[in-house]
Design a protein around this motif. Structure first.
Motif, mmCIF file in Angstrom:
data_model
loop_
_atom_site.group_PDB
_atom_site.id
_atom_site.type_symbol
_atom_site.label_atom_id
_atom_site.label_comp_id
_atom_site.label_asym_id
_atom_site.label_seq_id
_atom_site.Cartn_x
_atom_site.Cartn_y
_atom_site.Cartn_z
ATOM 1 N N UNK A 35 14.976 -7.501 -4.598
ATOM 2 C CA UNK A 35 13.865 -7.895 -3.734
ATOM 3 C C UNK A 35 12.642 -7.060 -4.086
ATOM 4 N N UNK A 36 11.477 -7.675 -3.956
ATOM 5 C CA UNK A 36 10.233 -6.960 -4.229
ATOM 6 C C UNK A 36 9.963 -5.938 -3.135
ATOM 7 N N UNK A 125 7.636 -2.965 -8.445
ATOM 8 C CA UNK A 125 8.418 -2.143 -7.517
ATOM 9 C C UNK A 125 9.476 -3.068 -6.923
ATOM 10 N N UNK A 126 10.730 -2.765 -7.213
ATOM 11 C CA UNK A 126 11.813 -3.637 -6.767
ATOM 12 C C UNK A 126 12.996 -2.824 -6.256
ATOM 13 N N UNK A 127 13.667 -3.412 -5.290
ATOM 14 C CA UNK A 127 14.895 -2.824 -4.763
ATOM 15 C C UNK A 127 16.062 -3.664 -5.257
ATOM 16 N N UNK A 138 28.350 0.273 -1.010
ATOM 17 C CA UNK A 138 27.074 -0.442 -1.043
ATOM 18 C C UNK A 138 25.971 0.511 -1.480
ATOM 19 N N UNK A 139 25.028 -0.022 -2.247
ATOM 20 C CA UNK A 139 24.037 0.828 -2.883
ATOM 21 C C UNK A 139 22.698 0.110 -2.962
ATOM 22 N N UNK A 140 21.613 0.855 -2.748
ATOM 23 C CA UNK A 140 20.261 0.322 -2.921
ATOM 24 C C UNK A 140 19.466 1.298 -3.768
ATOM 25 N N UNK A 158 4.711 2.104 -23.754
ATOM 26 C CA UNK A 158 5.194 3.196 -22.903
ATOM 27 C C UNK A 158 5.408 2.706 -21.476
ATOM 28 N N UNK A 159 6.485 3.199 -20.886
ATOM 29 C CA UNK A 159 6.720 2.995 -19.461
ATOM 30 C C UNK A 159 7.534 4.163 -18.917
ATOM 31 N N UNK A 160 7.416 4.354 -17.636
ATOM 32 C CA UNK A 160 8.245 5.333 -16.928
ATOM 33 C C UNK A 160 8.657 4.682 -15.617
ATOM 34 N N UNK A 161 9.908 4.890 -15.243
ATOM 35 C CA UNK A 161 10.399 4.379 -13.971
ATOM 36 C C UNK A 161 10.748 5.547 -13.069
ATOM 37 N N UNK A 162 10.326 5.442 -11.831
ATOM 38 C CA UNK A 162 10.695 6.408 -10.801
ATOM 39 C C UNK A 162 11.744 5.726 -9.932
ATOM 40 N N UNK A 163 12.912 6.340 -9.839
ATOM 41 C CA UNK A 163 14.035 5.743 -9.118
ATOM 42 C C UNK A 163 14.269 6.492 -7.813
ATOM 43 N N UNK A 164 14.461 5.727 -6.754
ATOM 44 C CA UNK A 164 14.651 6.287 -5.418
ATOM 45 C C UNK A 164 15.910 5.702 -4.789
ATOM 46 N N UNK A 165 16.568 6.529 -3.981
ATOM 47 C CA UNK A 165 17.698 6.082 -3.161
ATOM 48 C C UNK A 165 17.408 6.465 -1.717
ATOM 49 N N UNK A 166 18.105 5.818 -0.803
ATOM 50 C CA UNK A 166 17.929 6.153 0.613
ATOM 51 C C UNK A 166 18.806 7.347 0.981
ATOM 52 N N UNK A 167 18.253 8.212 1.825
ATOM 53 C CA UNK A 167 19.035 9.346 2.313
ATOM 54 C C UNK A 167 19.697 8.984 3.645
#
Length: 196
Positions: A35-36, A125-127, A138-140, A158-167
């Motif tokens: 999902x966006x 930006x996508x989840x 289950x993971x997001x 060039x690209x860079x991705x910033x990855x986030x998870x929920x706490x």
């Protein structure tokens, strides 16, 4: 009698251990969805750390206190992410490792693109949500992708991705980078691209 008992025990333990081996199968999600994510919120999340980096890259030297503040600010902005080793990326280790050095020089032979630089933009930006039979798996993952959109041959692609998870508080927290973090090759300097 005793001998047959030991033979039985050996066979029993061997069979037990063999049955515990990994079958090589990976746990597959039942369902995956992408999902966006709001691009403006994503920009705010990325700006948090990249503003610190863009600001320090304009300097030639910093004091030991400024150096420590820089590392503490990045530690907070990137939720304690240690794999980047910011001090080695932005400074010369012979200086910052020497506690007697009061003034530290920034590494001017390295370029860290940020969204504050010309032609660097957040493009997506996508989840990605993964759902498993056992809900504890289950993971997001939120992936915010930055790209260089200009014409410079050294930076093209060039690209860079910033990855986030929920706490545990259901907040997005930074946990990893993808792509290329920075440049450190011939002809690249810390001010390789101008700021917007």
């Amino acid at each position: 009698m005793r001998r047959s008992f030991f033979v039985f025990l050996i066979i029993f333990f061997t069979l037990t251990l063999c049955s515990c081996t990994n079958t090589g199968r990976q746990l597959e999600p039942l369902r995956t969805e992408t999902v966006d994510f709001d691009i403006n919120t994503a920009a705010q999340m990325v700006q948090k750390g990249e503003k610190i980096i863009a600001d320090i890259s304009l300097k030639d030297t910093v004091t030991r206190d400024e150096f420590n503040q820089f590392l503490a600010a990045l530690d907070e902005a990137y939720n304690g992410y240690e794999d980047a080793q910011w001090e080695y990326m932005f400074f010369y280790n012979e200086e910052f490792e020497d506690e007697q050095s009061a003034v530290l020089h920034l590494n001017k032979d390295m370029f860290y693109p940020t969204i504050y630089h010309k032609d660097v933009e957040i493009v997506s930006a996508q989840i990605k949500n993964e759902y498993y039979q056992d809900e504890s798996f289950n993971n997001s993952i939120l992936t915010i992708r930055e790209e260089y959109l200009g014409e410079d041959n050294k930076l093209k692609g060039w690209y860079r991705e910033c990855l986030y998870k929920k706490n545990d508080k259901d907040e997005w927290v930074f946990y990893a980078f993808g792509g290329q973090i920075n440049f450190g090759e011939e002809g690249i300097t810390s001010d390789y691209l101008g700021l917007k």
